[in-house]
Design a protein around this motif. Structure first.
Motif, PDB file in Angstrom:
ATOM      1  N   VAL A  34       0.851  -1.191   0.000  1.00 38.87           N
ATOM      2  CA  VAL A  34       0.000   0.000   0.000  1.00 38.87           C
ATOM      3  C   VAL A  34       0.886   1.241   0.000  1.00 38.87           C
ATOM      4  N   GLU A  35       0.563   2.152  -0.890  1.00 39.20           N
ATOM      5  CA  GLU A  35       1.355   3.379  -1.054  1.00 39.20           C
ATOM      6  C   GLU A  35       0.411   4.578  -1.043  1.00 39.20           C
ATOM      7  N   GLN A  36       0.649   5.486  -0.099  1.00 42.61           N
ATOM      8  CA  GLN A  36      -0.275   6.617   0.090  1.00 42.61           C
ATOM      9  C   GLN A  36      -0.266   7.600  -1.074  1.00 42.61           C
ATOM     10  N   ARG A  37       0.860   7.720  -1.765  1.00 43.59           N
ATOM     11  CA  ARG A  37       0.943   8.672  -2.886  1.00 43.59           C
ATOM     12  C   ARG A  37       1.180   7.884  -4.166  1.00 43.59           C
ATOM     13  N   GLY A  42       8.608   9.378  -1.732  1.00 46.36           N
ATOM     14  CA  GLY A  42       9.327   9.847  -0.558  1.00 46.36           C
ATOM     15  C   GLY A  42      10.785  10.143  -0.858  1.00 46.36           C
ATOM     16  N   ALA A  43      11.667   9.787   0.076  1.00 45.54           N
ATOM     17  CA  ALA A  43      13.104  10.061  -0.091  1.00 45.54           C
ATOM     18  C   ALA A  43      13.644   9.459  -1.385  1.00 45.54           C
ATOM     19  N   THR A  44      13.109   8.296  -1.752  1.00 46.70           N
ATOM     20  CA  THR A  44      13.663   7.586  -2.915  1.00 46.70           C
ATOM     21  C   THR A  44      13.636   8.434  -4.179  1.00 46.70           C
ATOM     22  N   GLY A  45      12.489   9.051  -4.452  1.00 46.50           N
ATOM     23  CA  GLY A  45      12.370   9.825  -5.693  1.00 46.50           C
ATOM     24  C   GLY A  45      13.263  11.048  -5.714  1.00 46.50           C
ATOM     25  N   LYS A  46      13.730  11.482  -4.544  1.00 44.52           N
ATOM     26  CA  LYS A  46      14.569  12.678  -4.457  1.00 44.52           C
ATOM     27  C   LYS A  46      16.037  12.315  -4.271  1.00 44.52           C
ATOM     28  N   SER A  47      16.315  11.029  -4.276  1.00 41.50           N
ATOM     29  CA  SER A  47      17.644  10.564  -3.873  1.00 41.50           C
ATOM     30  C   SER A  47      18.730  10.927  -4.872  1.00 41.50           C
ATOM     31  N   GLY A  48      19.925  11.182  -4.353  1.00 38.03           N
ATOM     32  CA  GLY A  48      21.093  11.292  -5.216  1.00 38.03           C
ATOM     33  C   GLY A  48      21.447   9.925  -5.794  1.00 38.03           C
ATOM     34  N   ALA A  49      21.058   8.899  -5.037  1.00 38.58           N
ATOM     35  CA  ALA A  49      21.171   7.508  -5.490  1.00 38.58           C
ATOM     36  C   ALA A  49      22.596   7.097  -5.856  1.00 38.58           C
ATOM     37  N   LEU A  50      23.571   7.620  -5.111  1.00 35.65           N
ATOM     38  CA  LEU A  50      24.938   7.109  -5.274  1.00 35.65           C
ATOM     39  C   LEU A  50      24.917   5.626  -4.921  1.00 35.65           C
ATOM     40  N   VAL A  51      25.614   4.853  -5.718  1.00 35.78           N
ATOM     41  CA  VAL A  51      25.755   3.423  -5.436  1.00 35.78           C
ATOM     42  C   VAL A  51      27.249   3.200  -5.245  1.00 35.78           C
ATOM     43  N   ARG A 172      -3.652   4.854   2.008  1.00 38.70           N
ATOM     44  CA  ARG A 172      -2.802   5.114   3.173  1.00 38.70           C
ATOM     45  C   ARG A 172      -3.059   4.087   4.261  1.00 38.70           C
ATOM     46  N   ALA A 173      -2.004   3.529   4.807  1.00 34.52           N
ATOM     47  CA  ALA A 173      -2.153   2.654   5.982  1.00 34.52           C
ATOM     48  C   ALA A 173      -2.379   3.564   7.179  1.00 34.52           C
ATOM     49  N   THR A 174      -3.469   3.324   7.900  1.00 38.67           N
ATOM     50  CA  THR A 174      -3.777   4.184   9.042  1.00 38.67           C
ATOM     51  C   THR A 174      -3.445   3.510  10.377  1.00 38.67           C
ATOM     52  N   GLY A 335      14.490   4.789   9.894  1.00 31.54           N
ATOM     53  CA  GLY A 335      15.674   5.632  10.105  1.00 31.54           C
ATOM     54  C   GLY A 335      16.724   5.435   9.034  1.00 31.54           C
ATOM     55  N   ASP A 336      16.307   5.578   7.784  1.00 32.30           N
ATOM     56  CA  ASP A 336      17.254   5.363   6.670  1.00 32.30           C
ATOM     57  C   ASP A 336      18.487   6.258   6.793  1.00 32.30           C
ATOM     58  N   SER A 337      18.331   7.392   7.481  1.00 33.44           N
ATOM     59  CA  SER A 337      19.429   8.319   7.756  1.00 33.44           C
ATOM     60  C   SER A 337      20.128   8.808   6.491  1.00 33.44           C
ATOM     61  N   THR A 339      20.930   7.276   3.671  1.00 33.42           N
ATOM     62  CA  THR A 339      22.009   6.491   3.072  1.00 33.42           C
ATOM     63  C   THR A 339      21.553   5.119   2.595  1.00 33.42           C
ATOM     64  N   SER A 340      20.258   4.951   2.356  1.00 29.34           N
ATOM     65  CA  SER A 340      19.761   3.588   2.179  1.00 29.34           C
ATOM     66  C   SER A 340      19.181   3.288   0.804  1.00 29.34           C
ATOM     67  N   PHE A 341      19.452   4.151  -0.184  1.00 35.09           N
ATOM     68  CA  PHE A 341      19.067   3.738  -1.541  1.00 35.09           C
ATOM     69  C   PHE A 341      19.970   2.593  -1.985  1.00 35.09           C
ATOM     70  N   LYS A 342      21.255   2.840  -1.876  1.00 37.05           N
ATOM     71  CA  LYS A 342      22.233   1.883  -2.432  1.00 37.05           C
ATOM     72  C   LYS A 342      22.183   0.509  -1.787  1.00 37.05           C
ATOM     73  N   THR A 343      21.753   0.467  -0.518  1.00 34.80           N
ATOM     74  CA  THR A 343      21.750  -0.791   0.216  1.00 34.80           C
ATOM     75  C   THR A 343      20.391  -1.501   0.169  1.00 34.80           C
TER      76      THR A 343
HETATM   77  C1  LIG Z   1      18.363  14.558  -1.451  1.00 39.16           C
HETATM   78  C2  LIG Z   1      18.656  13.135  -1.076  1.00 39.16           C
HETATM   79  C3  LIG Z   1      19.824  12.541  -1.515  1.00 39.16           C
HETATM   80  C4  LIG Z   1      20.097  11.206  -1.189  1.00 39.16           C
HETATM   81  N1  LIG Z   1      21.213  10.613  -1.695  1.00 39.16           N
HETATM   82  C5  LIG Z   1      21.437   9.295  -1.466  1.00 39.16           C
HETATM   83  C6  LIG Z   1      22.514   8.632  -2.101  1.00 39.16           C
HETATM   84  O1  LIG Z   1      23.270   9.245  -2.872  1.00 39.16           O
HETATM   85  N2  LIG Z   1      22.677   7.301  -1.862  1.00 39.16           N
HETATM   86  C7  LIG Z   1      21.864   6.605  -1.014  1.00 39.16           C
HETATM   87  O2  LIG Z   1      22.079   5.403  -0.816  1.00 39.16           O
HETATM   88  N3  LIG Z   1      20.823   7.208  -0.391  1.00 39.16           N
HETATM   89  C8  LIG Z   1      20.596   8.530  -0.612  1.00 39.16           C
HETATM   90  N4  LIG Z   1      19.530   9.150  -0.034  1.00 39.16           N
HETATM   91  C9  LIG Z   1      18.722   8.395   0.932  1.00 39.16           C
HETATM   92  C10 LIG Z   1      17.776   7.434   0.232  1.00 39.16           C
HETATM   93  O3  LIG Z   1      17.074   8.096  -0.787  1.00 39.16           O
HETATM   94  C11 LIG Z   1      16.808   6.866   1.271  1.00 39.16           C
HETATM   95  O4  LIG Z   1      17.573   6.293   2.317  1.00 39.16           O
HETATM   96  C12 LIG Z   1      15.896   5.801   0.685  1.00 39.16           C
HETATM   97  O5  LIG Z   1      15.306   6.269  -0.499  1.00 39.16           O
HETATM   98  C13 LIG Z   1      14.838   5.408   1.706  1.00 39.16           C
HETATM   99  O6  LIG Z   1      13.891   4.587   1.056  1.00 39.16           O
HETATM  100  P1  LIG Z   1      12.593   4.082   1.813  1.00 39.16           P
HETATM  101  O7  LIG Z   1      11.923   3.148   0.895  1.00 39.16           O
HETATM  102  O8  LIG Z   1      12.977   3.604   3.174  1.00 39.16           O
HETATM  103  O9  LIG Z   1      11.707   5.392   2.100  1.00 39.16           O
HETATM  104  P2  LIG Z   1      10.922   6.379   1.133  1.00 39.16           P
HETATM  105  O10 LIG Z   1      11.540   6.487  -0.192  1.00 39.16           O
HETATM  106  O11 LIG Z   1      10.726   7.651   1.897  1.00 39.16           O
HETATM  107  O12 LIG Z   1       9.527   5.667   0.915  1.00 39.16           O
HETATM  108  C14 LIG Z   1       8.530   5.586   1.880  1.00 39.16           C
HETATM  109  C15 LIG Z   1       7.207   5.439   1.121  1.00 39.16           C
HETATM  110  O13 LIG Z   1       6.194   5.075   2.029  1.00 39.16           O
HETATM  111  C16 LIG Z   1       5.017   5.769   1.709  1.00 39.16           C
HETATM  112  N5  LIG Z   1       4.216   5.828   2.938  1.00 39.16           N
HETATM  113  C17 LIG Z   1       4.576   6.406   4.103  1.00 39.16           C
HETATM  114  N6  LIG Z   1       3.625   6.234   5.034  1.00 39.16           N
HETATM  115  C18 LIG Z   1       2.643   5.522   4.445  1.00 39.16           C
HETATM  116  C19 LIG Z   1       1.396   5.044   4.903  1.00 39.16           C
HETATM  117  N7  LIG Z   1       0.967   5.245   6.154  1.00 39.16           N
HETATM  118  N8  LIG Z   1       0.608   4.355   4.029  1.00 39.16           N
HETATM  119  C20 LIG Z   1       1.016   4.119   2.752  1.00 39.16           C
HETATM  120  N9  LIG Z   1       2.202   4.583   2.279  1.00 39.16           N
HETATM  121  C21 LIG Z   1       3.008   5.258   3.115  1.00 39.16           C
HETATM  122  C22 LIG Z   1       5.519   7.122   1.221  1.00 39.16           C
HETATM  123  O14 LIG Z   1       4.565   7.818   0.434  1.00 39.16           O
HETATM  124  C23 LIG Z   1       6.763   6.729   0.456  1.00 39.16           C
HETATM  125  O15 LIG Z   1       6.492   6.484  -0.908  1.00 39.16           O
HETATM  126  C24 LIG Z   1      19.206  10.483  -0.357  1.00 39.16           C
HETATM  127  C25 LIG Z   1      18.027  11.078   0.078  1.00 39.16           C
HETATM  128  C26 LIG Z   1      17.739  12.393  -0.295  1.00 39.16           C
HETATM  129  C27 LIG Z   1      16.452  13.016   0.149  1.00 39.16           C
END
Ligand SMILES: Cc1cc2nc3c(=O)[nH]c(=O)nc-3n(C[C@H](O)[C@H](O)[C@H](O)COP(=O)(O)OP(=O)(O)OC[C@H]3O[C@@H](n4cnc5c(N)ncnc54)[C@H](O)[C@@H]3O)c2cc1C
Length: 393
Positions: A34-37, A42-51, A172-174, A335-337, A339-343
């Protein structure tokens, strides 16, 4: 629409997508995400995504190495175009951190990671556009690079869907339903899905779901910005991805003519539902000054835009994931902090193995969600920056 599932995943960022991929590849068909948007909202779509592989501990290095191999094998595994771009990666540090860098490279090589030490002269040879003043030694990863984070998420979700998973966008998961200390399902904006296993991968939206379960890991959503500069010459130089902790910045190519820059600066706590998605005006000058110290031509770089995303900072700056001991059947990645795209490929695999096999094959105990409550926060003596700092790369 299913009203029951074997596993419900909350959130379709890269970690939720990877978990769905691994669960369904291992034979579980009845998986609902389930995905709210939208996926990667979230962070993923905005990530620098260094691997890249450079971490100051073997635990994250192993996850990164396994995940790099996954990205490299993407086409063979998924049969679609790989989102990964190999550019090479440079870790640059201040001369005062040279010993730490050498210790980290030795550790990474022991893990099997393709990493080598370069002198400043070798860096200049590799990167003729780079001003290497102040560099004494750097770590180089010839196989690393970056990825398109949205393509990676969509690719994994599509495979999971083909394998039988259901992706529910705009739902959205509530709340997580608990009965007798065990997960019973998920309540959503559209109803209820009964399931014996739930995986929370909600990124910076985690706190409200956790609070309803009486859980608090001290997680803080923080806004992180990046900006893109077009090179002022044609053809634009090809360069590596890099992290420069001496200058507090990281960078990577953006397409063939531009460079994306992030800074270890300007983070602030935000509400992820109200955080501006574009770069602040006062971010441009420090980013330009920082990148021009390595690539002087970018002092004349042309701003092509920027954006901001929200990461979830844990108190010790390292991710937490695995089973939530208070509730049987509940798993989370928190708490991806930054850094968690690559991993994510390795994290999703570990979470799936926990559910399907009872235990992940790789030892990921260091990431257990209980470490802070145990009074054992993660500390890396060979880190180059403060442990509480969001670095996002
Ligand atoms: C600017 C920027 C640069 C970065 N650069 C790097 C990089 O170079 N290398 C790297 O490894 N990492 C990088 N990161 C970090 C990386 O992008 C994140 O660690 C990773 O994308 C986290 O993924 P996620 O799936 O945990 O969370 P998210 O991508 O935040 O996804 C969470 C999803 O859950 C959905 N959601 C939330 N709550 C609910 C709910 N209640 N019901 C339904 N859906 C819900 C949200 O809509 C979202 O789509 C960067 C992040 C940013 C912002």
């Amino acid at each position: 629409m299913r009203t029951t599932a074997e596993v419900v995943i909350v959130g379709a960022g890269i970690v939720g997508a990877s978990t769905a991929y691994w669960l369904t590849e291992s034979g579980l068909r009845d998986v609902v995400i389930v995905e709210q948007r939208v996926p990667a909202a979230g962070a993923t779509g905005k990530s620098g995504a260094l691997v890249r592989l450079h971490y100051p501990n073997p635990h994250e290095t192993r996850l990164a190495f396994e995940s790099l191999r996954f990205f490299q094998e993407w086409e063979a595994r998924l049969g679609t175009r790989s989102p990964f771009v190999r550019t090479g990666f440079l870790q640059i540090v201040a001369p005062s951190d040279e010993e730490k860098l050498q210790a980290n490279v030795t550790m990474q090589q022991a893990v099997g990671a393709p990493v080598e030490l370069l002198t400043a002269e070798q860096v200049a040879e590799l990167e003729p556009w780079c001003d290497v003043r102040g560099i004494t030694v750097a770590a180089y990863e010839p196989e690393s690079g970056y990825a398109d984070p949205v393509a990676a998420t969509l690719g994994l979700l599509e495979r999971a869907r083909q394998n039988g998973a259901e992706l529910r966008i705009g739902e959205r998961a509530t709340g997580v339903e608990i009965r007798n200390g065990r997960v019973a399902g998920v309540q959503t904006s559209s109803g209820r899905i009964a399931a014996p296993f739930v995986v929370l991968t909600p990124g910076p939206w985690a706190n409200s779901l956790l609070a309803a379960l009486g859980l608090d890991y001290g997680l803080i959503p923080r806004r992180v910005q990046v900006i893109v500069f077009r090179w002022p010459i044609e053809p634009a130089p090809r360069h590596c991805c890099g992290i420069d902790t001496a200058l507090g910045m990281w960078f990577r190519p953006e397409g063939e003519t531009a460079t994306l820059v992030g800074l270890e600066w300007g983070f602030r706590q935000v509400d992820p539902d109200r955080s501006a998605e574009t770069t602040d005006a006062d971010f441009v000058a420090p980013a330009r000054t920082a990148i021009a110290q390595r690539y002087p031509l970018l002092m004349q770089g042309i701003v092509r835009g920027g954006w901001a995303g929200v990461v979830m900072q844990s108190p010790d700056g390292r991710p937490l994931f695995g089973p939530i001991p208070e509730y049987s059947g509940l798993f989370a990645f928190l708490g991806d902090s930054g850094t968690s795209f690559k991993t994510a490929p390795a994290i999703g695999r570990a979470l799936a193995e926990w559910i399907v096999e009872g235990m992940p094959r790789q030892d990921v105990q260091a990431f257990r969600v209980t470490r802070l409550a145990e009074g054992r926060p993660w500390i890396d003596p060979t880190d180059y920056c403060r442990p509480d700092r969001t670095v996002s790369r």
